[in-house]
Design an enzyme around this catalytic site. Structure first.
Site, PDB file in Angstrom:
ATOM      1  N   GLU A 264      50.564  22.595 105.750  1.00 38.65           N
ATOM      2  CA  GLU A 264      49.398  21.721 105.811  1.00 38.65           C
ATOM      3  C   GLU A 264      48.809  21.842 107.220  1.00 38.65           C
ATOM      4  O   GLU A 264      49.544  21.880 108.208  1.00 38.65           O
ATOM      5  CB  GLU A 264      49.844  20.284 105.545  1.00 38.65           C
ATOM      6  CG  GLU A 264      48.763  19.230 105.742  1.00 38.65           C
ATOM      7  CD  GLU A 264      49.344  17.821 105.729  1.00 38.65           C
ATOM      8  OE1 GLU A 264      48.604  16.895 105.394  1.00 38.65           O
ATOM      9  OE2 GLU A 264      50.543  17.658 106.075  1.00 38.65           O
ATOM     10  N   LYS A 325      45.410  17.344  98.484  1.00 39.94           N
ATOM     11  CA  LYS A 325      46.406  16.291  98.673  1.00 39.94           C
ATOM     12  C   LYS A 325      45.978  15.007  97.968  1.00 39.94           C
ATOM     13  O   LYS A 325      44.835  14.554  98.109  1.00 39.94           O
ATOM     14  CB  LYS A 325      46.584  16.043 100.179  1.00 39.94           C
ATOM     15  CG  LYS A 325      47.725  15.114 100.547  1.00 39.94           C
ATOM     16  CD  LYS A 325      47.866  15.090 102.070  1.00 39.94           C
ATOM     17  CE  LYS A 325      49.071  14.301 102.524  1.00 39.94           C
ATOM     18  NZ  LYS A 325      49.203  14.344 104.007  1.00 39.94           N
ATOM     19  N   CYS A 376      52.929  17.241 101.952  1.00 38.94           N
ATOM     20  CA  CYS A 376      53.439  16.242 102.887  1.00 38.94           C
ATOM     21  C   CYS A 376      53.741  14.896 102.214  1.00 38.94           C
ATOM     22  O   CYS A 376      54.711  14.775 101.479  1.00 38.94           O
ATOM     23  CB  CYS A 376      52.451  16.080 104.040  1.00 38.94           C
ATOM     24  SG  CYS A 376      53.148  15.275 105.511  1.00 38.94           S
TER      25      CYS A 376
END
Length: 511
Positions: A264, A325, A376
């Protein structure tokens, strides 16, 4: 049991849960944590139980989330306090259901209900610090393959409840109660042992083997909130590691990869809008001759919003499919109620653009393998990985950027969650971090490789790409919903029973 002793037990419960989690990893304290909180609220008024729950929650959340102080001590303590609040109604519920026969089962279900609510409300939830997340490679881990993190939490809390029930029975009945106490201890051990059996029984089949490389480029100014300011430096660090990988392939030191996973924010520069930055990634992809899963940002025309993406970058065709995300960190990646909060905390204005969440699964095809992508913070939530695997994901990929949190324990906490996800879905996982910890995790939750923090790294792994789904993937949220409904039913029964007993007492007094 005096008020002081109850408070001590509540604090000890929170600290035991903290020490069970990474970076401490004393997983066997997880059941003890549940037992101590139940002991603290046993036979006490519901209102007092709420305060005891707050104490326990604060003892856990304040030290657990100390890595949030990169945004300021005030932000850290406000978030920790908000999460500690969830333990007040949970403790109230524990105090109520402990009045019912079979209370170890009901208390375990109440734990699941608390975590289910906390993972959803408010602002999309904050699932960090679940009981389950202290069990990445333990006898309880296998329950993840049956019912996701909810069933792991239930098993841990049930084991703790059985141990407390055994201790109370032994203390109260002495010799006469020893057989029952021994049976309860045996039940707790059986709960733990049963978890070992499930992963082999539910394991998906191997479809093929893929050569996967993770890249960790490192960043300047590790541990500082402004780490993304030197954007071009970060991008160059990561493409340089791809070129070094290509040199290793050319020299025959490593096999040519089928796919390469980068973190990321490997580029916080918008690769769609900056031709010079895109050319750097093009050169790296052509040099290695394999598709890259490359983390970048996609900004709106006015720069006020952005998507955090992992993009499939083909050596010939450039950027293709992508995953955005889905779960964003409040006050880290976006500012909720921005006008209000920036009025009181000016440094939040450093987050100049708000990230916006995606809503599609991250099943991305690279080099003949479909990768289930979760970026994440996504990994802390059940939904993103589950949907990506159900959509065809064969290997789990977790691009992440923890550069603000190096050497705080946060990276170890996130890796533990990834390990549980690998078992849950019966797939190996690859974590690619900007500055660590990057890792390769096997389908049984073991760490096959982990990188140092704050150093460049690259690692080649031969990984089985899986086909088929575990029961947890198939059942989705049903186990969590069933256990939450069980908790609600037990709470309703406890309230009804309490009212009936009070009505009976009043009738007796009137007679």
């Amino acid at each position: 049991m005096g008020a002081l002793w109850r408070a001590a037990a509540a604090v000890a419960a929170g600290l035991c849960q903290l020490l069970a989690l990474e970076p401490y990893g004393l997983w066997w304290l997880g059941p003890l944590s549940a037992a101590l909180l139940a002991l603290a609220v046993r036979k006490t008024r519901v209102r007092r139980a709420a305060w005891l729950g707050l104490l326990s929650g604060a003892a856990l959340m304040v030290p657990l989330l100390h890595w949030q102080d990169v945004f300021g001590v005030d932000v850290w303590l406000v978030i920790a306090a908000a999460l500690a609040v969830y333990y007040a109604p949970m403790a109230m519920g524990l105090a109520l259901v402990m009045r019912l026969p079979g209370w170890p089962v009901w208390t375990a279900a109440v734990w699941v209900l608390q975590e289910a609510v906390r993972a959803r409300f408010p602002l999309g939830g904050f699932a960090w610090g679940k009981l389950a997340y202290a069990q990445p490679d333990t006898p309880f881990t296998g329950y993840a393959a049956l019912g996701s993190s909810a069933l792991v939490t239930f098993a841990v809390a049930l084991a703790g409840g059985l141990l407390l029930w055994a201790a109370l029975r032994a203390a109260r009945a002495r010799r006469a109660g020893l057989p029952g106490a021994a049976a309860a201890v045996g039940g707790a051990l059986a709960v733990a042992a049963a978890g070992l059996a499930w992963p082999p029984l539910t394991a998906p089949a191997v479809d093929h083997t893929a050569t996967v490389v993770l890249i960790q480029g490192d960043v300047p100014a590790v541990g500082q909130m402004s780490v993304l300011g030197e954007r071009m430096r970060v991008l160059r660090n990561h493409v340089e590691q791809v070129h070094l990988l290509a040199d290793d392939v050319e020299a025959g030191r490593v096999p040519r990869p089928d796919l390469v996973v980068l973190p990321e924010n490997a580029s916080d520069i918008d690769l769609y809008a900056d031709p010079a930055a895109a050319e750097l990634v093009d050169d790296a992809a052509r040099d290695i001759g394999a598709p890259l899963l490359f983390g970048t940002a996609r900004y709106s025309p006015d720069g006020s919003q952005r998507e955090i993406r992992s993009v499939v970058w083909d050596p010939e065709d450039g950027p293709g499919d992508h995953y955005t995300k889905r779960y964003l960190v409040p006050f880290g990646e976006y500012i909720p109620y921005r006008d209000f909060f920036t009025r009181f905390v000016e440094r939040l204005e450093q987050i100049g653009s708000d990230a916006v969440p995606g809503d599609e699964p991250g099943a991305l095809r690279l080099g003949g393998t479909t990768v289930a992508t979760a970026i994440c913070f996504d990994i802390a939530f059940d939904l993103p990985v589950r949907e990506s695997v159900a959509a065809g994901g064969q290997i789990i990929a977790v691009p992440t950027n923890n550069a603000n949190y190096n050497f705080t324990g946060q990276t170890q906490q996130q890796l533990a969650i990834t390990r549980l996800r690998a078992v849950e879905h019966g797939r190996p996982a690859v974590v690619a971090a900007t500055s660590g910890i990057s890792a390769v995790v096997t389908a049984d939750g073991a760490v096959a490789y982990s990188s140092p923090e704050a150093e460049p790294a690259r690692h080649v792994a031969e990984l089985p790409a899986m086909s088929g789904l575990t029961p947890a993937t198939r059942l989705g949220a049903l186990p969590e919903a069933a256990l939450s409904l069980l908790a609600l039913g037990a709470l309703a029964a406890a309230v009804w029973r309490g009212r009936r007993e009070r009505a009976g007492a009043r009738a007796g007094a009137g007679g």
